[in-house]
Design a protein around this motif. Sequence first.
Motif, short mmCIF file in Angstrom:
data_model
loop_
_atom_site.label_atom_id
_atom_site.label_comp_id
_atom_site.label_asym_id
_atom_site.label_seq_id
_atom_site.Cartn_x
_atom_site.Cartn_y
_atom_site.Cartn_z
N MET A 28 -11.92 7.81 36.86
CA MET A 28 -11.52 6.43 37.15
C MET A 28 -10.48 6.36 38.28
O MET A 28 -9.49 7.08 38.28
N TYR A 29 -10.73 5.49 39.24
CA TYR A 29 -9.92 5.41 40.46
C TYR A 29 -8.47 5.11 40.19
O TYR A 29 -7.57 5.60 40.88
N ASP A 30 -8.18 4.31 39.18
CA ASP A 30 -6.82 3.81 38.98
C ASP A 30 -5.91 4.83 38.29
O ASP A 30 -4.72 4.57 38.12
N VAL A 31 -6.47 5.97 37.87
CA VAL A 31 -5.64 7.07 37.36
C VAL A 31 -5.85 8.31 38.23
O VAL A 31 -5.80 9.44 37.77
N SER A 32 -6.10 8.06 39.52
CA SER A 32 -6.26 9.11 40.54
C SER A 32 -7.53 9.93 40.38
O SER A 32 -7.60 11.07 40.86
N GLY A 33 -8.54 9.36 39.73
CA GLY A 33 -9.81 10.05 39.60
C GLY A 33 -10.63 9.97 40.88
O GLY A 33 -10.39 9.13 41.75
N THR A 34 -11.61 10.88 40.97
CA THR A 34 -12.52 10.92 42.12
C THR A 34 -13.93 10.67 41.62
O THR A 34 -14.38 11.32 40.68
N PRO A 35 -14.66 9.75 42.24
CA PRO A 35 -16.02 9.46 41.77
C PRO A 35 -16.91 10.70 41.77
O PRO A 35 -16.79 11.58 42.63
N ASN A 36 -17.79 10.76 40.77
CA ASN A 36 -18.83 11.79 40.69
C ASN A 36 -18.28 13.20 40.48
O ASN A 36 -18.87 14.18 40.89
N THR A 37 -17.10 13.31 39.83
CA THR A 37 -16.52 14.63 39.54
C THR A 37 -16.26 14.85 38.05
O THR A 37 -16.02 15.99 37.64
N ALA A 38 -16.27 13.81 37.26
CA ALA A 38 -15.92 13.93 35.84
C ALA A 38 -16.99 13.28 34.98
O ALA A 38 -17.58 12.25 35.35
N ASP A 39 -17.25 13.90 33.83
CA ASP A 39 -18.30 13.43 32.93
C ASP A 39 -17.73 12.72 31.70
O ASP A 39 -16.57 12.96 31.32
N GLY A 40 -18.57 11.91 31.11
CA GLY A 40 -18.16 11.29 29.85
C GLY A 40 -17.91 12.35 28.79
O GLY A 40 -16.83 12.44 28.21
#
Length: 366
Positions: A294-306
Amino acid sequence: MVDIRSTPDSGGGRAGVPSRRALLRGSGLAAAGLAGVATTTMLDPTAAHAAPVGPWEYVAPGASIQSAISSGAKAIQLGAGRYTITTPIAPTPGCTIRGVGQRTEILAGAAMASMIEIGGGNPVDGVYIGDLVLDCASKATNGIDLNIVGTTGNYKGEPDSMCRLDNLWVYNPVLDGIVYRGSDTQATSTSRVRVRGAGQYGFHVNAPDNWWTACEATTRASTGANAGFYIGANAANNFFQACKAWYVRGYGWHVRSTRNKFVGCEAQDTKAHGWYVEWDRNTFVGCVADTAGMYDVSGTPNTADGFYLAPGLETALVGCQAFDRRPGGHAAQQRYGFNVPAGMVSSGRLAAPTGWDNTSGLINQR
């Protein structure tokens, strides 16, 4: 304190005997074990600093909770206001500490390992902490540390510590909101606890045979390990029900143990995987992953799974769901809903998965 047995009848009862109306008017705290104490006493910071009331010891804001414990009090009622501490509170066996909800605030006024230390590496049992706020103020390393070793003196010779944590708010610990460790931190029940802004883990679980119900955690930016719930190597045979990790700058749930049960739990808005399950032999029923990376916690799209399961030969996910809800109008960020070993799918241990809007698909078989 007024002895209601000697007061004139003013509510329609017999002289010298309190009527039902008088009891309701003057003893509203009877249900909490404080019969005869005016409600305003609990809410007035100018009241006496300590007042024994039956089995309860009322400690007013500004007075010392630990002094009451050290003097032998086993049932401590706190009022509305602030209690600033500079050393940890250490409950004794069978000790109850209860506030009046969010109006009771215990504040860390100096650096300390934990605000409340239960056990300290020694036997203790039957401790209850409830209905209050612990503000670590980025000074206390942990909010509560349960480190119970040994069973000497336990109630009726019980083999477990049987502590209870309920209806708590824990804010801004340097590392962890609540830590569970020690070989005899067992049969402890934690319910309705909200941890906000943990520097490492909201709930740091490294003890077996305990329960968590309706608990939640967020974390703040950290350069090290970070998760809403961390279940470590010694944390086998635990139960988690309706708990949630959200707005986490790491994993929602990091599971490094076995024989744990997760029912109706959720990871939402996480930087890393919503669920990172490193160890096998756990079971998940009706659990949810919502927007990892998730972008708002410094995540990067398409790098983390559910859900990311490293092993999976003896783990089952039944009726679980993984999706990206595209918060704030952003494009989808969660990579796979379920990133699992291929054997989980072929053997039917990934049963009835659902989800949508994952950037790379619902299921990845490795």
